[in-house]
Design a protein around this motif. Structure first.
Motif, PDB file in Angstrom:
ATOM      1  N   GLY A 195      54.136  60.206  35.756  1.00 26.72           N
ATOM      2  CA  GLY A 195      55.004  59.131  36.334  1.00 26.72           C
ATOM      3  C   GLY A 195      56.110  59.694  36.797  1.00 26.72           C
ATOM      4  N   ILE A 196      57.365  59.532  36.084  1.00 30.71           N
ATOM      5  CA  ILE A 196      58.803  59.790  36.215  1.00 30.71           C
ATOM      6  C   ILE A 196      58.927  60.646  35.245  1.00 30.71           C
ATOM      7  CG2 ILE A 196      61.039  59.200  36.391  1.00 30.71           C
ATOM      8  CD1 ILE A 196      59.985  56.267  36.897  1.00 30.71           C
ATOM      9  N   VAL A 197      58.863  62.155  35.805  1.00 28.14           N
ATOM     10  CA  VAL A 197      59.051  63.303  34.897  1.00 28.14           C
ATOM     11  C   VAL A 197      60.171  64.038  35.120  1.00 28.14           C
ATOM     12  CG1 VAL A 197      57.786  65.385  34.151  1.00 28.14           C
ATOM     13  CG2 VAL A 197      56.518  63.582  35.197  1.00 28.14           C
ATOM     14  N   ASP A 198      60.818  64.360  34.159  1.00 32.50           N
ATOM     15  CA  ASP A 198      62.233  65.120  33.978  1.00 32.50           C
ATOM     16  C   ASP A 198      62.098  66.473  34.747  1.00 32.50           C
ATOM     17  OD1 ASP A 198      64.885  65.407  33.843  1.00 32.50           O
ATOM     18  OD2 ASP A 198      64.974  65.258  31.481  1.00 32.50           O
ATOM     19  N   THR A 199      62.159  66.509  36.023  1.00 31.39           N
ATOM     20  CA  THR A 199      62.057  67.752  36.657  1.00 31.39           C
ATOM     21  C   THR A 199      63.208  67.745  37.831  1.00 31.39           C
ATOM     22  OG1 THR A 199      60.332  67.351  38.193  1.00 31.39           O
ATOM     23  CG2 THR A 199      59.506  68.261  36.045  1.00 31.39           C
ATOM     24  N   ALA A 200      63.045  68.950  38.690  1.00 31.25           N
ATOM     25  CA  ALA A 200      64.048  69.117  39.761  1.00 31.25           C
ATOM     26  C   ALA A 200      63.231  68.027  41.054  1.00 31.25           C
ATOM     27  CB  ALA A 200      63.792  70.350  40.448  1.00 31.25           C
ATOM     28  N   LEU A 201      62.167  67.636  40.797  1.00 31.94           N
ATOM     29  CA  LEU A 201      61.583  66.988  42.007  1.00 31.94           C
ATOM     30  C   LEU A 201      62.295  65.537  41.628  1.00 31.94           C
ATOM     31  CD1 LEU A 201      58.029  66.876  42.924  1.00 31.94           C
ATOM     32  CD2 LEU A 201      58.731  64.738  42.230  1.00 31.94           C
ATOM     33  N   GLY A 228      68.662  57.447  45.313  1.00 34.45           N
ATOM     34  CA  GLY A 228      69.634  56.587  44.627  1.00 34.45           C
ATOM     35  C   GLY A 228      71.160  56.891  45.195  1.00 34.45           C
ATOM     36  N   MET A 229      71.488  57.846  45.533  1.00 33.69           N
ATOM     37  CA  MET A 229      73.095  58.263  45.616  1.00 33.69           C
ATOM     38  C   MET A 229      73.139  58.230  47.258  1.00 33.69           C
ATOM     39  SD  MET A 229      73.225  61.745  43.180  1.00 33.69           S
ATOM     40  CE  MET A 229      75.153  62.239  43.291  1.00 33.69           C
ATOM     41  N   GLN A 230      72.425  58.958  47.940  1.00 34.16           N
ATOM     42  CA  GLN A 230      72.614  58.727  49.384  1.00 34.16           C
ATOM     43  C   GLN A 230      72.107  57.548  50.208  1.00 34.16           C
ATOM     44  OE1 GLN A 230      70.888  62.395  51.331  1.00 34.16           O
ATOM     45  NE2 GLN A 230      71.712  63.620  49.711  1.00 34.16           N
ATOM     46  N   MET A 231      70.951  57.069  49.661  1.00 30.40           N
ATOM     47  CA  MET A 231      70.477  55.803  50.491  1.00 30.40           C
ATOM     48  C   MET A 231      71.011  54.546  49.925  1.00 30.40           C
ATOM     49  SD  MET A 231      66.472  56.631  50.856  1.00 30.40           S
ATOM     50  CE  MET A 231      65.804  57.440  52.313  1.00 30.40           C
ATOM     51  N   GLN A 232      71.410  54.717  48.631  1.00 32.30           N
ATOM     52  CA  GLN A 232      71.865  53.240  47.988  1.00 32.30           C
ATOM     53  C   GLN A 232      73.199  53.351  47.644  1.00 32.30           C
ATOM     54  OE1 GLN A 232      68.587  51.084  45.571  1.00 32.30           O
ATOM     55  NE2 GLN A 232      67.942  53.209  45.925  1.00 32.30           N
ATOM     56  N   GLY A 233      73.823  54.588  47.503  1.00 35.53           N
ATOM     57  CA  GLY A 233      75.384  54.772  47.127  1.00 35.53           C
ATOM     58  C   GLY A 233      75.276  54.542  45.577  1.00 35.53           C
ATOM     59  N   LEU A 234      74.326  54.765  44.719  1.00 34.69           N
ATOM     60  CA  LEU A 234      74.512  55.000  43.351  1.00 34.69           C
ATOM     61  C   LEU A 234      74.793  56.028  42.781  1.00 34.69           C
ATOM     62  CD1 LEU A 234      70.720  53.234  42.662  1.00 34.69           C
ATOM     63  CD2 LEU A 234      72.925  51.884  42.429  1.00 34.69           C
ATOM     64  N   PRO A 235      75.461  55.908  41.706  1.00 33.72           N
ATOM     65  CA  PRO A 235      76.172  57.130  40.787  1.00 33.72           C
ATOM     66  C   PRO A 235      74.704  58.011  40.573  1.00 33.72           C
ATOM     67  CG  PRO A 235      76.625  54.935  39.561  1.00 33.72           C
ATOM     68  CD  PRO A 235      75.918  54.522  40.700  1.00 33.72           C
ATOM     69  N   LYS A 236      75.056  59.294  40.365  1.00 32.43           N
ATOM     70  CA  LYS A 236      74.192  60.101  39.792  1.00 32.43           C
ATOM     71  C   LYS A 236      73.310  59.941  38.606  1.00 32.43           C
ATOM     72  CE  LYS A 236      73.750  65.242  38.531  1.00 32.43           C
ATOM     73  NZ  LYS A 236      72.595  65.461  39.425  1.00 32.43           N
ATOM     74  N   GLY A 237      71.984  59.741  38.662  1.00 31.58           N
ATOM     75  CA  GLY A 237      71.319  59.385  37.562  1.00 31.58           C
ATOM     76  C   GLY A 237      70.859  57.969  37.430  1.00 31.58           C
ATOM     77  N   GLU A 238      71.511  57.086  38.316  1.00 33.77           N
ATOM     78  CA  GLU A 238      71.259  55.898  38.280  1.00 33.77           C
ATOM     79  C   GLU A 238      69.857  55.231  38.795  1.00 33.77           C
ATOM     80  OE1 GLU A 238      72.750  53.185  36.467  1.00 33.77           O
ATOM     81  OE2 GLU A 238      71.864  51.425  37.284  1.00 33.77           O
ATOM     82  N   GLN A 239      69.471  55.731  39.663  1.00 39.12           N
ATOM     83  CA  GLN A 239      68.138  55.415  40.337  1.00 39.12           C
ATOM     84  C   GLN A 239      66.909  55.679  39.538  1.00 39.12           C
ATOM     85  OE1 GLN A 239      67.178  53.673  43.038  1.00 39.12           O
ATOM     86  NE2 GLN A 239      65.045  53.637  42.322  1.00 39.12           N
ATOM     87  N   MET A 240      66.957  56.719  38.708  1.00 38.88           N
ATOM     88  CA  MET A 240      66.321  57.513  37.630  1.00 38.88           C
ATOM     89  C   MET A 240      66.306  56.492  36.609  1.00 38.88           C
ATOM     90  SD  MET A 240      65.884  61.071  35.737  1.00 38.88           S
ATOM     91  CE  MET A 240      65.392  62.156  36.795  1.00 38.88           C
ATOM     92  N   ARG A 241      67.635  56.092  36.019  1.00 42.04           N
ATOM     93  CA  ARG A 241      67.495  55.265  34.910  1.00 42.04           C
ATOM     94  C   ARG A 241      67.016  53.950  35.279  1.00 42.04           C
ATOM     95  NH1 ARG A 241      70.316  51.451  32.875  1.00 42.04           N
ATOM     96  NH2 ARG A 241      71.474  51.063  34.784  1.00 42.04           N
ATOM     97  N   ARG A 242      67.110  53.331  36.335  1.00 36.92           N
ATOM     98  CA  ARG A 242      66.629  52.006  36.595  1.00 36.92           C
ATOM     99  C   ARG A 242      64.978  52.072  36.583  1.00 36.92           C
ATOM    100  NH1 ARG A 242      70.292  49.651  41.605  1.00 36.92           N
ATOM    101  NH2 ARG A 242      72.036  49.523  40.428  1.00 36.92           N
ATOM    102  N   ARG A 243      64.609  53.325  36.880  1.00 35.21           N
ATOM    103  CA  ARG A 243      62.818  53.337  37.024  1.00 35.21           C
ATOM    104  C   ARG A 243      62.506  53.558  35.616  1.00 35.21           C
ATOM    105  NH1 ARG A 243      59.148  52.204  40.100  1.00 35.21           N
ATOM    106  NH2 ARG A 243      58.049  54.040  40.057  1.00 35.21           N
ATOM    107  N   VAL A 244      63.240  54.203  34.798  1.00 37.14           N
ATOM    108  CA  VAL A 244      62.856  54.704  33.379  1.00 37.14           C
ATOM    109  C   VAL A 244      62.923  53.179  32.622  1.00 37.14           C
ATOM    110  CG1 VAL A 244      63.531  55.766  31.407  1.00 37.14           C
ATOM    111  CG2 VAL A 244      63.563  57.017  33.507  1.00 37.14           C
ATOM    112  N   GLN A 245      63.903  52.490  33.057  1.00 37.87           N
ATOM    113  CA  GLN A 245      64.051  51.183  32.300  1.00 37.87           C
ATOM    114  C   GLN A 245      62.595  50.347  32.207  1.00 37.87           C
ATOM    115  OE1 GLN A 245      67.059  48.763  33.969  1.00 37.87           O
ATOM    116  NE2 GLN A 245      68.179  48.907  32.291  1.00 37.87           N
ATOM    117  N   ASN A 246      61.667  50.790  33.235  1.00 38.12           N
ATOM    118  CA  ASN A 246      60.460  49.810  33.471  1.00 38.12           C
ATOM    119  C   ASN A 246      59.304  50.480  32.715  1.00 38.12           C
ATOM    120  OD1 ASN A 246      61.736  48.134  35.276  1.00 38.12           O
ATOM    121  ND2 ASN A 246      61.502  49.398  37.055  1.00 38.12           N
ATOM    122  N   ILE A 247      59.702  51.394  32.183  1.00 39.40           N
ATOM    123  CA  ILE A 247      58.366  52.473  31.493  1.00 39.40           C
ATOM    124  C   ILE A 247      58.238  51.780  30.146  1.00 39.40           C
ATOM    125  CG2 ILE A 247      57.732  54.696  30.490  1.00 39.40           C
ATOM    126  CD1 ILE A 247      59.583  56.167  32.427  1.00 39.40           C
TER     127      ILE A 247
END
Ligand code: NAD
Length: 259
Positions: free
Chosen positions: A185-191, A200-219
């Motif tokens: 699923g969402i694995v903590d790697t360079a990918l 997250g950051m470039q396409m939506q202007g989110l702070p670093k880690g925020e896109q990942m945090r949002r996805r992880v919230q659904n796990i």
């Protein structure tokens, strides 16, 4: 020591999930050929495997080159005398808007994730057929189970990996070669760092880690996946404990994907 006396080839073994799989196979007793396009990280993984007390050789292998693939299988056979396990882990991902996705990127993603995976499987299976059996584990993704708007090519390759797994399982069952896949699923790697940065950051202007945090919230299991979560399932599927399992694609994703 479920893999004692066995030898394995592992592609993309230099970092991330591949590194964890190399160590899991070694801890279960397998000798490992580390096949990696990046010589430096491949050598680091090989040193870590040797530190566990297993035999290990590293080859510079680009899975898009058929010559590299044959050399990888020949080296395993020459070094270990046999080949019992192939783990097809090498994979690439580049986040892109659907309209920005060009032909070169499309071809590259398919060359590594689908074509390279298939020809590694074919070359290893030839050797396993001569020996009378073996186990192959392909690293797919839950992205192969459902659409992904910002990685259309990647998701398509991972659906292809699931399909190749099923077809190869049928073709190779008479030769006592099992073929399965894992879908992380969402694995903590360079990918995933790349996904977070671009999506997250470039396409939506989110702070670093925020896109990942949002996805992880659904796990459902409530935490990000670690490479070791994938690696231990790969080791199981490669072992004789899974000797009645073939043609399966197993979601290893904390419950994020259920079909
Ligand atoms: P990563 O980018 O950290 O590691 C990938 C490895 O593959 C690298 O060592 C890289 O050098 C190697 N590689 C790339 N192209 C290669 C080639 N042509 N030949 C040989 N090696 C090559 O990625 P990761 O997160 O560890 O992913 C490993 C596998 O797991 C990939 O197939 C990926 O698609 C899959 N996966 C990852 C996730 C995730 O969230 N990280 C989720 C699902 C599936």
């Amino acid at each position: 020591m479920r893999l004692e006396g066995k030898s394995a080839i592992l592609t993309g073994a230099g970092q991330g999930i591949g590194r964890a799989i190399a160590l899991a196979l070694a801890h279960e007793g397998a000798d490992v050929l580390v096949a990696e396009v990046n010589l430096e990280t491949g050598a680091q993984t090989a040193a870590a495997v040797r530190a566990v007390g297993r035999k290990c050789v590293a080859t510079t292998t680009d899975v898009t080159h058929l010559g590299d693939i044959q050399a990888m299988v020949d080296t395993a056979a020459a070094t270990f005398g046999r080949l019992d396990i192939l783990v097809n882990n090498a994979g690439i991902l580049k986040v892109q808007d659907l309209f920005a996705l060009g032909e070169a990127d499309w071809d590259r993603t398919f060359a590594v994730n689908a074509k390279g995976l298939f020809f590694c499987l074919q070359a290893a299976a030839r050797r396993m057929r001569e020996q009378g059996g073996g186990a192959i584990v392909n690293v797919a993704s839950i992205a192969g189970r459902a659409g992904r708007p910002i990685m259309v090519d990647y998701a398509a390759t991972k659906a292809a990996v699931i399909s190749i797994t099923q077809s190869a399982a049928l073709a190779l069952a008479p030769h006592r070669i099992r073929v399965n896949a894992v879908c992380p699923g969402i694995v903590d790697t360079a990918l995933w760092e790349h996904i977070d940065e671009v999506w997250g950051m470039q396409m939506q202007g989110l702070p670093k880690g925020e896109q990942m945090r949002r996805r992880v919230q659904n796990i459902p299991l409530g935490r990000i996946e670690q490479p070791e979560d994938v690696a231990k399932v790969v080791a199981f599927l490669a072992s004789d404990e899974a000797d009645y399992i073939t043609g399966q694609a197993l979601n290893v994703c904390g419950g994020l994907q259920m079909d």
